[in-house]
Design an enzyme around this catalytic site. Sequence first.
Site, PDB file in Angstrom:
ATOM      1  N   ALA A  16      37.582  35.336  31.760  1.00 25.77           N
ATOM      2  CA  ALA A  16      37.588  34.025  31.103  1.00 25.77           C
ATOM      3  C   ALA A  16      37.717  34.162  29.595  1.00 25.77           C
ATOM      4  O   ALA A  16      38.520  33.466  28.959  1.00 25.77           O
ATOM      5  CB  ALA A  16      36.312  33.265  31.463  1.00 25.77           C
ATOM      6  N   ALA A  50      41.881  36.863  43.453  1.00 21.85           N
ATOM      7  CA  ALA A  50      42.957  36.094  44.074  1.00 21.85           C
ATOM      8  C   ALA A  50      43.192  34.841  43.244  1.00 21.85           C
ATOM      9  O   ALA A  50      42.257  34.245  42.715  1.00 21.85           O
ATOM     10  CB  ALA A  50      42.588  35.713  45.507  1.00 21.85           C
ATOM     11  N   LYS A  78      50.860  36.839  46.694  1.00 20.18           N
ATOM     12  CA  LYS A  78      50.046  36.002  47.580  1.00 20.18           C
ATOM     13  C   LYS A  78      50.827  34.746  47.937  1.00 20.18           C
ATOM     14  O   LYS A  78      51.210  33.971  47.067  1.00 20.18           O
ATOM     15  CB  LYS A  78      48.725  35.634  46.890  1.00 20.18           C
TER      16      LYS A  78
END
Length: 502
Positions: A16, A50, A78
Amino acid sequence: MHSPIKKIVIVGGGTAGWMAAAMLVRFLGKQLTITQIESDKIGTVGVGEASIPPLKMFNQALGIDEHEFLKATNGTYKLGIEFDNWAQEGDSYMHAFGPLGKDLALSPFHHYYLNHYLKSEHQISKQLGKYSLNYLSAKKNNFQPLDAIAGTGLPGLTYAYHFDASLYAKYLKSYSKQAGVDSIEGLVIRTNLNSSNGAIDSVTLVSGQTIEGDLFIDCSGFKGLLIEQALNSGYEDWRHWLPCDSALAVASEVKKPISPYTRSTANEAGWQWRIPLQSRTGNGIVYSSQFINDEQAEKLLFKQLDGKPLTLPQKINFVTGRRKHQWLKNCISLGLASGFVEPLESTSLHLVQSGIIRLLKLFPSQEMEQANIDQYNQQSKQEFEQIRDFIILHYRLSGQKQTPFWQYCREMAIPNSLQQKLDLFKASGVVSRYQDELFTENAWVQVMLGQRFTPNTYSALTEHINTTQNIQFLNDLHKIFDTTSSKLMSHDSYLTQYCGLK
């Protein structure tokens, strides 16, 4: 004339913190200075392996090359998330990214699907993937970038990534420092507030150094060092809707072929994730400590591993919810400092990303305009709540699983906003969503039908074609998607050729 911000201070590293630093220096670096404070004595929570498709745009905005990024982070592609045993034991469906079928006239594709399958003897929840290029490609372990299916007018693959979050943070740290971010190693021991307005003037490190700033960004994790401990934002607890409060994470040996999708498998008191990277497989179990203990959870976790464990389990305790004020005075919280919605739909990094973009759009002056703060908080609240409802949906529709945990989830009161969506879909097959809502209509449809929540009817607009024409329409779409998915490179081959897989 308002005074422009001259200095931003980011407290906390991790994904973050360095996502914030990278984006802020990319777009504001010529106007102000950015100081990042992190301590190697504070561990990070590595559940953000993910992502969902918007992260592509974040990296593109930074000018990051996709292949370089995946090489640096041991990343893979993905195409969606497979959900096993969620409706009942043996059931499986996928929330595949991208479109379903093809919309006709004013009616979304799923109504044509319902028109046929509500009249047939097929189990409606098991057929939807036939009309998703992402699903068919994922199950064949195939992947390569494809913008459109040639000659059909149909879009190609929509994708996101799996990657090592700590390596992504390291990559963004290098990016940010090269762009001019000042990085300081140190532990914040005191937050110094302004005596007149209560805003943050500076933070003091254990070394005694004091760092002043105009705008502070709290990326200090669950403890919310600035937003909560100093400014007392308050926290909205959602555990009555999302009772899981614990997780164990462990890495295992990589298993080939590397599947281009995440897997979520429901168990007796929660669920287990499987995230395939180039160098390892990330695994974890999310559970409620009210229903099973850590030892029981660890046994469940190791029972379902499909490779040799490489690490000891890392325990993570959390409270689902959000800060009541995610921007308070001159402090904005991001990541775990801002709130936490369990990683069932891989939204943690997206909430960081959207918080940063929202800040850029509402960037204040030193006067900290209250209108900007209020708008930021309103948008953040709405986004968190919309994601919360989508996560609750999975638990609510948990079918016939007869353990106390799943019985609680089926019987608990749910937010009115979610109940209204369920009532509408049950009555008419219509999905109600806000225009800027993160999860698409197709996402809602896949989860509801995948978990056997079937509407009573479908749109009358689909009757403009007859039954024979509708069957031909469905068959033609499946043939196109099936043929196209079969012609793609294998995921492993693409990773080997372009992304550094050995």
